[in-house]
Structure formats: structure tokens, C-alpha cells
Design an enzyme around this catalytic site. Structure first.
Site, PDB file in Angstrom:
ATOM      1  N   GLU A 152       0.902  -1.025  -0.012  1.00  0.00           N
ATOM      2  CA  GLU A 152       0.173   0.209  -0.513  1.00  0.00           C
ATOM      3  C   GLU A 152       1.095   0.970  -0.085  1.00  0.00           C
ATOM      4  O   GLU A 152       0.159   2.286  -0.540  1.00  0.00           O
ATOM      5  CB  GLU A 152      -0.899  -0.143   1.427  1.00  0.00           C
ATOM      6  CG  GLU A 152      -1.578  -1.244   0.982  1.00  0.00           C
ATOM      7  CD  GLU A 152      -2.688  -1.223   0.211  1.00  0.00           C
ATOM      8  OE1 GLU A 152      -3.266  -1.151  -0.609  1.00  0.00           O
ATOM      9  OE2 GLU A 152      -3.528  -2.431  -0.393  1.00  0.00           O
ATOM     10  N   GLU A 188      -0.238  -0.243  -9.858  1.00  0.00           N
ATOM     11  CA  GLU A 188      -0.825  -1.651  -9.445  1.00  0.00           C
ATOM     12  C   GLU A 188       1.690  -1.463  -9.631  1.00  0.00           C
ATOM     13  O   GLU A 188       1.764  -2.199  -8.575  1.00  0.00           O
ATOM     14  CB  GLU A 188      -1.183  -2.608 -10.083  1.00  0.00           C
ATOM     15  CG  GLU A 188      -0.594  -3.979  -9.789  1.00  0.00           C
ATOM     16  CD  GLU A 188      -1.481  -3.966  -8.479  1.00  0.00           C
ATOM     17  OE1 GLU A 188      -2.712  -2.999  -7.814  1.00  0.00           O
ATOM     18  OE2 GLU A 188      -0.848  -5.054  -7.791  1.00  0.00           O
TER      19      GLU A 188
END
Lengths: 497, 497
Positions: free
Chosen positions: A264, A293
């Protein structure tokens, strides 16, 4: 004239961005802070904001202003042209779908997500089938409506909503290449890898959290511009300049929570690294889900599972948890966090097998949308596909076709971006590694500034200035998305050691 | 016909309510959760929401629908009439002020609040004067604009925004009565009261928090529908069904944080006790600031400083902090939490002197708005007023006319509601006390259900169904707002013991 039209668009999109930011904070709050009894009021708040944004974006004037601004785009500078492209993209995806269809799919998705929770708990796909059929039917309508406006195939139109300019043809080629070498690579790695010594004991959440914060700070995360909290599923929310990360802590396994934080944190560094001066405008936002991503995986996978990072991490773990023994040596940490396994579950899969999970979902979602796979046949098709790609059979449907929430919420076309991101991460890291020969030494010292500065210059600082992920990658690495670097990375890390 | 118009208004006001709810959660987040670097983005989000709500409320159709609905109000039931009154009240306060004036005052208020922080830290009123003059000038314009639309005097028009239907004439009479007996009462109490034994030691925040949560739960607060957190200034935010309370903890004094929790819990019980079926409509909201404050003070002052409550609290304090000794006996707790003092600071003032602080502000804000008190003369007028009302002189301007933020933010007409609330609380509690002779025994046992049930039936469950606070009080206590019960309460608690 065109500048006048363009000039009227910027404040309208700024307002939309602020309202989207409000929604993002409310979404984070719902997952991380909200008491259960707040759910009804929150659903109303989020729905009101979402409908309002849709109304504001679909006002007739917006379309007219976009037409006028584009007609004289010669008067705009490159940044404005990029911004205008982002405006048009948002507008097109909004106006394409009639409001009633948006509402119907949203309602069906909510019902399906509720049914999914029960069906998964009961391991009973039949409990879900009718709801999923409803969602797929409405998503098919959405895809058809968007395809008309975008001038592409229906599946491409969904894909485009997550990854602008991506098309299934490119993904087919890319995934075809992965399928060509991954099964053999998995077999070879499983044969070669050694087990790490077991770890035992308790790893209290507050110590995991303290270490997680230190790792984030060392990576360059500024806690003046974000928070770390807990939620059921780790995610990155909030807005640029105020990014909200979450993770969850398992008392018996500190690596799950810490690597979720690192993943994250990659997303968060991207969000906070977007150009501050461009905030509120479409061009200032993230490029797409694949690049997003790539930024989480370049941290979690490329960096944090490297020898150099684990050499930096080992003494921090020993110090944080008061542990010792061979399991905590860097070499054994490598064995632990790079363990490859044929598991039925995507979210806990390693980076070698993960693309095969994605390929399975990509095949199945295309077949469902095309009508080639009746929903009732999904469990069997899942089992057959997993057997073919990974040579395993899930123990049940709960850990088979019921494991992911994406389809229940109508998110078709999203799964491929996970693997496009993994490939982009490898490609970017390979370029960085060649540009910075001293990188591993810096990492061992806990100095991540060279890494972050490179990412800021090559990726974060561009927002969505580029027309596509391929264009961004071309500028950063000299070529469009290319699975070669990903293959080299896996072979080097998992076979050469 | 009229029902058709009315029927179109309900969804419009529901949408406004959901957007207001979103803002409320974002305000709470800013005070309790947001990292400092999020301030710029949050300001944009809140401004976008605020402007949008103003635009939606001021759309021409809304005024027309209100006119049509009112023209045939005979077709509406009482609840709809009450709801329509609330709609009209919101609409009138919104359309009265031109958007440019709203924006100008908001900007001036932000600048003045910033200047105030510096001026207060430097104890230098001159640093603030020009900014405050700007805010007062613009607030005067707002008052004049609202007075036209409401058909009342300018100060009344501001007051009406916090306390519907309240007028200065009524406050003058009420405050006149207080001024008639409070100075002598203060002198008599100071002469009669005895010091409690000192308390020493550390009271860790986590223990204060745990005890605070227990006290809230015992009072009937449902943590499924709210949270307790920390912020610089205690407040109650969020929305009905998801109420967010905050407090702050002082390690050397557990009473400050705990009584702040009890105060906010009174507000929170009101918010969560508003009729769930009426949520989203104006009639479902709180009555006004005076009733809101009455609900915090009925808990914090009437209940929680009573003999019965302190008998219940004493063993909980001993248990929570592991303390003992005479200071923790109920009789000494009474002496501690009912200590009266001539202090220059309003927020830490006791319930006997508090109205005198409010009366000072009420006099001064009226004089400033009327132009009778030049802003430059405020510090001297403050000193003179405090000397007259409380027979003390503040040590400096920082703890004198610079102590409150209200005026800096343009909040004129708000201060009186604190004392109207204190009076209403005494009046309601006196009625409850007579209706429930066993109340003190129940309180000693920690059973607050009779209290909460009575408040639900008399106050919370009515939302803003009544046309005024007087009407609500009349129904609950048999008479309009009346300082008599407040006087009897103070004399009984502070002189008869």
C-alpha cells in the site's frame, strides 16, 4: 475562443475532483473508522455525491465545451491537451451509460455483494447464481453502451474504464507470452526452493504497526500527508496530499501485515508524488490501474523482496519483536518471503504464480460477458482452468470461484491490470537498476532516496500526462510494456539463487 | 396540487441533508484524524460541498415549490407542515445572502481566524483588529440582508440562524432576570463553599478513555452508532446514527476530559435519539442550538454533578485509576466538580458564573454590530464588562477578549444559546425530577434508563417538530423558557448543601 471553452472546463473538473475527494475520504472512513450503525447514512451520502458528480459531468454544457475546446486544440499547450484528453475520457465513460442503467447496476451489485457474503460463508454457489446473472447481464448492457461511445469492442470498453487505451488484443499477446513460460518456471522453482526454518511466537499488533510506520517513513512516506490504520482488507484511499493506508495484523505472522503495508505504501507514494500543482485536474491524477499497481509492486515485490532490502530489514525485525535465531537471518527471510506455492487463493499468491490466477479470471470474465460461459457453469470452468494453469484443484467453491468480490460488484475488466502492473514494475525496476548501479548498496543502508527520486521523475511526477501506459513506459524505459523484464526478474530471483 | 409541490421538496431536502452529512463527517475527520498536510485538499472539498448545497437550495424551483406548497398547506398533515416550516427556514437563510457576500465573509473569517491564532499567542489585539473589523462589517451586511427577508431586526436575524424564532427582546428579559440574582448568588457561594482535598498523580489517557466509554455506555450511548476520539477542542460531530464525539485528556486532571465526554455525550444522545424515520428531512433535525445545549448540560450539569451521580461515579474512579483517600469520596467529589470561581475564562467556568460570561459577550456583540462599540475599544469594554459582572479583571487580552474564536469566524448571535440551554436544562430536569421520584435511587445504581426514556419522549423524539424552543418546553414542562427553575437549581445545589 477555444481557450475560453477550455478555461471554463478547468473549474468544472476541479469541482468534480473535490467532490470525488470527499467521497474517497468517506470511503476510507467507512472501512477504517465508521461504526456499523453508520452504514445506512453513509450509503446515502456516497450515493448523493456519486449521482451529483454524474449529473454535473453529464450537463449538456460540458459536452459542448469539450467539442469547442477540441476544435481549436491547436491553441492549447501540451499540458492542456493532455488535460483535455483526461476530461473527454471521464465525460465519455459517464455519458455513455444512461442514469437508470447506472442505478440498476449499482443496485444489483449491492444485492450481489450481500448474497456473495452468505454464499461464500456457506460454500454454496447456487445461493449467488441468480444475483450474479443479474450483474453480468447489466454489465453487458453497460459494456455495449460504452462500446458505442468509445468505438471499440464491449470488453475493451470496460477495460478502458480502468486502464485508458488498453485493449484485449494487447493483453492476449502479453498473457500468451506469460503462459508460454510460467508453468515450467513454477515447476522449476518448486523443485529448487528450500524451506525456511519455522517462526513461532506472538507478534503484537502495536509492534507491527510501529515497525510498519518506520518502514514507511524510511521509504519516504511523509506522515504529515497521510495515515496508517486498520481495515478488514488492506487498501490505499484518501486523496493526494492526504493518503490513507490500511492493513491488518496477524498475531502469528508479522509478514502478512508488513508486506501489505509495503504494498500500500507503493500506492501511497505514487498518490503523494503526483504533481502538487496539477491537483484537481484530470491530468494530475494517476495514469491508470496498471501503473498504480506497478507502483505498489515495485515497492512490495521488486524492492522489498530483494536481497538488499531483506538485509536492511532483518535487524529491524529482530529489534522490533525481540526475536533471534536462524529464521531471522537475511538468507532465511529471503526463503520465507519468496516462497512459491501452487495455492488456490489469488490474494496470498506469490509473484510467480499470481499471473496465472489473473489469466484464469481474464478468460472467465470474457467468456461470461460474451455469453460463452453460462453463469451456472462457472464453478466447473474455474476448477478446470485452475487445473490447467496451476495443476491444482480448489478445495471448494468458497476458495474457488467465490474467493473474489470483483465480479459481484460489477468490476469486469479490472483483473488484468494486476498483471500488467507486475510487468510494468519489473520493466521499470530493471531500467532503474541499470541507471543506478549503487542502488543495492543504498538499499542495504536504508537509503531509498535514489529509488524514490527515480520514480518521482519517471512515473509519479507525470500524473496522467501520457496518452497511455505504453507511452509512459516508453519514455521511462525506452519501450512499451514488455513481459521480457518480468521473465528475467523471475528467473534471476527464483532460479539463479 | 400542493401535495405534488410538497412531494417534490422532500427528495430535494433529503439530498441536501446527505450532502450536509458528508460535510459533517469531513469536519470531524479534519479535527480528529486528518494529517496536517491534508488541510488544503480538505478546504477545497468542504468549500465545494458548501457552495453546491447553497446552489441547490437557492435554485429558483425551490422557492416556487415552497410557495405552492404553502399556498395549500391545508392539505398537509401537521408533520408535513412542520417539515415545510423547516424547509422555508433553511431556504430563507440561504437566499437572503448573495453568493458573493457569503464568499467574502467566509474568506474574511478564515483570514481572521488565522490572525487570531497569532494575536492570541502574542497577546496582541492590535494584530487582529483590522481583520475583525472586516468580519464585523461583512457580518453586519449579512445581518441586514437576512433582516430584510425575515422581517426582523438585524441582530435577531443572526440569532434566528442558530435558534429559530428567538429574538433579542426575549433574551434581554431572560438575561435581565439572571443579572438580578447571579452576582449576589456568586458572592454567597464563594463565601460558603469549602475546598476539596487536592488530588495528585498521573491519570493515563487510555484509562480515562476506557472509563469515559463506560460512562457513555451506562448513559445509554450505543457504540454501534458512534465513536469517541481525541481532538484539540471537544465537540460532537458526525450524523444521527453515526455520532462522533471527541474530548482531550489531561494527565494531571481526569475530570476535565471526563466531564467533556459527559457534556458531548448529552449532545450525542440527542442526535442519536432524533426520530430515525424522519432522518434526512428538516423536521427530523435538532430543534436549535439552545435545545442542543440543554441536552449536553442536562447530562453534564444537572445529572453528572448531582449527589446521586457522584455516588455512582466515585467507585468507578477509584477502580479505573487505582486511587484512594478522602479526595475520592463522593462528598469531596461534589466539592471538586461544583467548585465556583471568578475566572476570566468562559470554557472552564462553573455553571453559576457561566451566564455572566455569556451576558458580557451578548452585550458586546450587539454593540459591535450596531456600531456602538468601535472594534478598537473592544479590549477595554471587555475589561470593564468583566469587572462589572464578575468583579474581576482578565490578566491580559489573550485570556480576555481574545479567548473565544466565535466572532473571528463570524459567529455573532451564537453565545446566548449557551445560557438559554442552561436554563432549559434546569427547567426540563426539574419537571423530570418531579415526574420520577425514584430517579436519584436509579442514578445511584447506574440505571439511567428512566432519564433517557424521559428525554427521548419529551425532547429527542420530536426533532424540530415544534415551531420554537418555547413551544417544545411548553409541551414538556407546562411553560415556556423560564429562568426560575435555573435559579432554584443553583440555590438548592450551591446554597442549601
Amino acid at each position: 475562443m477555444s481557450l475560453a471553452a477550455y478555461g471554463e472546463l478547468e473549474p468544472r473538473f476541479a469541482r468534480l475532483s473535490h467532490l470525488a475527494g470527499a467521497s474517497a475520504v468517506l470511503h476510507w472512513d467507512r472501512a477504517a473508522m465508521m461504526p456499523p450503525g453508520g452504514a445506512a447514512a453513509r450509503a446515502e451520502q456516497l450515493a448523493a455525491l456519486s449521482v451529483l458528480r454524474h449529473e454535473l459531468l453529464c450537463q449538456a454544457e460540458v459536452g459542448e465545451l469539450l467539442d469547442r475546446a477540441e476544435a481549436d486544440a491547436g491553441d492549447l499547450d501540451d499540458w492542456q491537451v493532455a488535460n483535455l484528453r483526461g476530461m473527454r475520457w471521464r465525460w465519455r465513460h459517464a455519458v455513455a451509460v444512461p442514469a437508470e442503467l447506472v442505478a440498476a447496476r449499482s443496485k444489483a451489485a449491492s444485492a450481489c455483494e450481500m448474497a456473495w457474503r452468505s454464499a461464500r460463508a456457506a460454500d454454496d454457489f447456487a445461493m449467488l447464481r441468480a444475483d450474479l446473472e443479474g450483474v453480468v447481464g447489466l454489465t453487458r448492457e453497460v459494456a455495449a453502451a460504452k462500446a458505442d461511445w468509445l468505438g471499440c469492442a464491449p470488453y475493451d470498453a470496460l477495460l478502458d474504464g480502468y486502464e485508458p487505451a488498453a485493449r484485449a488484443a494487447g493483453i492476449d499477446a502479453c498473457f500468451g507470452e506469460l503462459e508460454g513460460f510460467l508453468p515450467d518456471l513454477v515447476a522449476a522453482v518448486l523443485e529448487a526452493q528450500a524451506d525456511p526454518p519455522p517462526i513461532t511466537g506472538e507478534f503484537p499488533a502495536d509492534r507491527q504497526r510501529r515497525l510498519g510506520r518506520q518502514l514507511m517513513a524510511d521509504l519516504g512516506f511523509d506522515f504529515e500527508h497521510g495515515r496508517l490504520d486498520v481495515s478488514h482488507h488492506p487498501f490505499t484511499g484518501g486523496v493526494p496530499g492526504d493518503v490513507r493506508l490500511t492493513t491488518r495484523y496477524e498475531a502469528a505472522d508479522p509478514f502478512a501485515g508488513l508486506f501489505a503495508i509495503l504494498h500500500e505504501c507503493g500506492h501511497a507514494l505514487y498518490e503523494n508524488g503526483l504533481p502538487a500543482d496539477w491537483r484537481g485536474q484530470p491530468v494530475g491524477g494517476a495514469m491508470g490501474m496498471a501503473v498504480h499497481e506497478s507502483q505498489s509492486l515495485i515497492i512490495e515485490m521488486q524492492l522489498c523482496r530483494s536481497d538488499a532490502y531483506l538485509a536492511y530489514l532483518a535487524p529491524l525485525l529482530v529489534n522490533a519483536f525481540g526475536v533471534d535465531g536462524p529464521a531471522w537471518r537475511p538468507d532465511n527471510l529471503c526463503r520465507r518471503v519468496r516462497r512459491v506455492a501452487r495455492t488456490p487463493i489469488r490474494v496470498t499468491a506469490d509473484e510467480v504464480t499470481y499471473p496465472l490466477h489473473v489469466i484464469l479470471r481474464y478468460r472467465l470474465e470474457r467468456a461470461m460477458l460474451a455469453g460463452d460461459l453460462p453463469i451456472a457453469d462457472l464453478p466447473e470452468a474455474w476448477r478446470a482452468g485452475l487445473a490447467e494453469l496451476l495443476d491444482i484443484v480448489p478445495p471448494d467453491d468458497a476458495d474457488g470461484c467465490l474467493q473474489d468480490i470483483h465480479w459481484m460488484g460489477g468490476d469486469f475488466g479490472y483483473f488484468p491490470t494486476y498483471t500488467l502492473g507486475a510487468i510494468a514494475a519489473a520493466q521499470l525496476y530493471e531500467t532503474l537498476d541499470q541507471a543506478e548501479p549503487d542502488l543495492p548498496m543504498a538499499i542495504r543502508r536504508g537509503d531509498f532516496r535514489p529509488l524514490l527520486e527515480w520514480l518521482r521523475a519517471a512515473v509519479h511526477g507525470w500524473g496522467s500526462y501520457h496518452a497511455s501506459t505504453d507511452e509512459l513506459l516508453h519514455r521511462a524505459t525506452g519501450r512499451p510494456l514488455d513481459p521480457g523484464a518480468f521473465r528475467r526478474h523471475l528467473e534471476r530471483r527464483y532460479l539463479d539463487n
